[in-house]
Design a protein around this motif. Structure first.
Motif, PDB file in Angstrom:
ATOM      1  N   ALA A  87       0.826  -1.211   0.000  1.00  0.00           N
ATOM      2  CA  ALA A  87       0.000   0.000   0.000  1.00  0.00           C
ATOM      3  C   ALA A  87       0.862   1.263   0.000  1.00  0.00           C
ATOM      4  N   VAL A  88       1.925   1.258   0.791  1.00  0.00           N
ATOM      5  CA  VAL A  88       2.825   2.421   0.836  1.00  0.00           C
ATOM      6  C   VAL A  88       3.537   2.587  -0.498  1.00  0.00           C
ATOM      7  N   GLN A  89       4.022   1.492  -1.069  1.00  0.00           N
ATOM      8  CA  GLN A  89       4.707   1.571  -2.361  1.00  0.00           C
ATOM      9  C   GLN A  89       3.766   2.072  -3.454  1.00  0.00           C
ATOM     10  N   GLN A  90       2.510   1.617  -3.448  1.00  0.00           N
ATOM     11  CA  GLN A  90       1.540   2.060  -4.442  1.00  0.00           C
ATOM     12  C   GLN A  90       1.217   3.536  -4.280  1.00  0.00           C
ATOM     13  N   LEU A  91       1.039   3.979  -3.037  1.00  0.00           N
ATOM     14  CA  LEU A  91       0.756   5.392  -2.781  1.00  0.00           C
ATOM     15  C   LEU A  91       1.921   6.271  -3.224  1.00  0.00           C
ATOM     16  N   LEU A  92       3.145   5.846  -2.962  1.00  0.00           N
ATOM     17  CA  LEU A  92       4.307   6.604  -3.412  1.00  0.00           C
ATOM     18  C   LEU A  92       4.380   6.662  -4.938  1.00  0.00           C
ATOM     19  N   ALA A  93       4.089   5.533  -5.599  1.00  0.00           N
ATOM     20  CA  ALA A  93       4.112   5.507  -7.063  1.00  0.00           C
ATOM     21  C   ALA A  93       3.035   6.416  -7.639  1.00  0.00           C
ATOM     22  N   ASP A  94       1.850   6.409  -7.044  1.00  0.00           N
ATOM     23  CA  ASP A  94       0.754   7.280  -7.504  1.00  0.00           C
ATOM     24  C   ASP A  94       1.127   8.751  -7.359  1.00  0.00           C
ATOM     25  N   ARG A  95       1.786   9.079  -6.260  1.00  0.00           N
ATOM     26  CA  ARG A  95       2.192  10.479  -6.027  1.00  0.00           C
ATOM     27  C   ARG A  95       3.263  10.908  -7.026  1.00  0.00           C
ATOM     28  N   GLN A  96       4.162  10.001  -7.380  1.00  0.00           N
ATOM     29  CA  GLN A  96       5.205  10.335  -8.361  1.00  0.00           C
ATOM     30  C   GLN A  96       4.606  10.541  -9.734  1.00  0.00           C
ATOM     31  N   GLU A  97       3.612   9.734 -10.097  1.00  0.00           N
ATOM     32  CA  GLU A  97       2.941   9.897 -11.394  1.00  0.00           C
ATOM     33  C   GLU A  97       2.180  11.215 -11.470  1.00  0.00           C
ATOM     34  N   ALA A  98       1.587  11.623 -10.353  1.00  0.00           N
ATOM     35  CA  ALA A  98       0.815  12.865 -10.325  1.00  0.00           C
ATOM     36  C   ALA A  98       1.713  14.096 -10.400  1.00  0.00           C
ATOM     37  N   ALA A  99       2.960  13.950  -9.973  1.00  0.00           N
ATOM     38  CA  ALA A  99       3.874  15.095  -9.945  1.00  0.00           C
ATOM     39  C   ALA A  99       4.442  15.421 -11.293  1.00  0.00           C
TER      40      ALA A  99
END
Length: 99
Positions: A87-99
């Motif tokens: 869950a943490v890895q997915q949230l970090l990946a989602d935040r990087q894509e949004a940036a």
């Protein structure tokens, strides 16, 4: 994030009064400590597991191998579960894509 910040975020997310949220978080922590002190393992399957462990004698290699007595104390071991890690890895990946 410290305890006060966590409690405020919890209160906002759940739509709870901050005082009630503070009591909820404290009750959770009190139960966690009590369970560990009683020697129980606390497991939230897929998220984390906590257990107590007595420290034992250890060896040192500084001047040859020799036994070193370590004063007995209880340590708490944390083990991260696969769901929490994912869950943490997915949230970090989602935040990087949004940036």
């Amino acid at each position: 994030m410290n305890k006060a910040q966590f409690t405020a975020a919890y209160a906002q997310r759940r739509g709870r009064d901050p005082k009630d949220a503070k009591q909820d978080v404290q009750a959770f922590l009190d139960q966690l400590v009590e369970s560990l002190a009683d020697g129980h393992r606390v497991t939230f399957k897929g998220y984390f597991a906590l257990r107590t462990q007595k420290r034992r004698a250890t060896r040192t290699h500084s001047f040859g191998i020799r036994q070193v007595d370590v004063p007995e104390q209880i340590t708490v071991k944390w083990r991260t579960g696969t769901n929490l890690r994912a869950a943490v890895q997915q949230l970090l990946a989602d935040r990087q894509e949004a940036a």
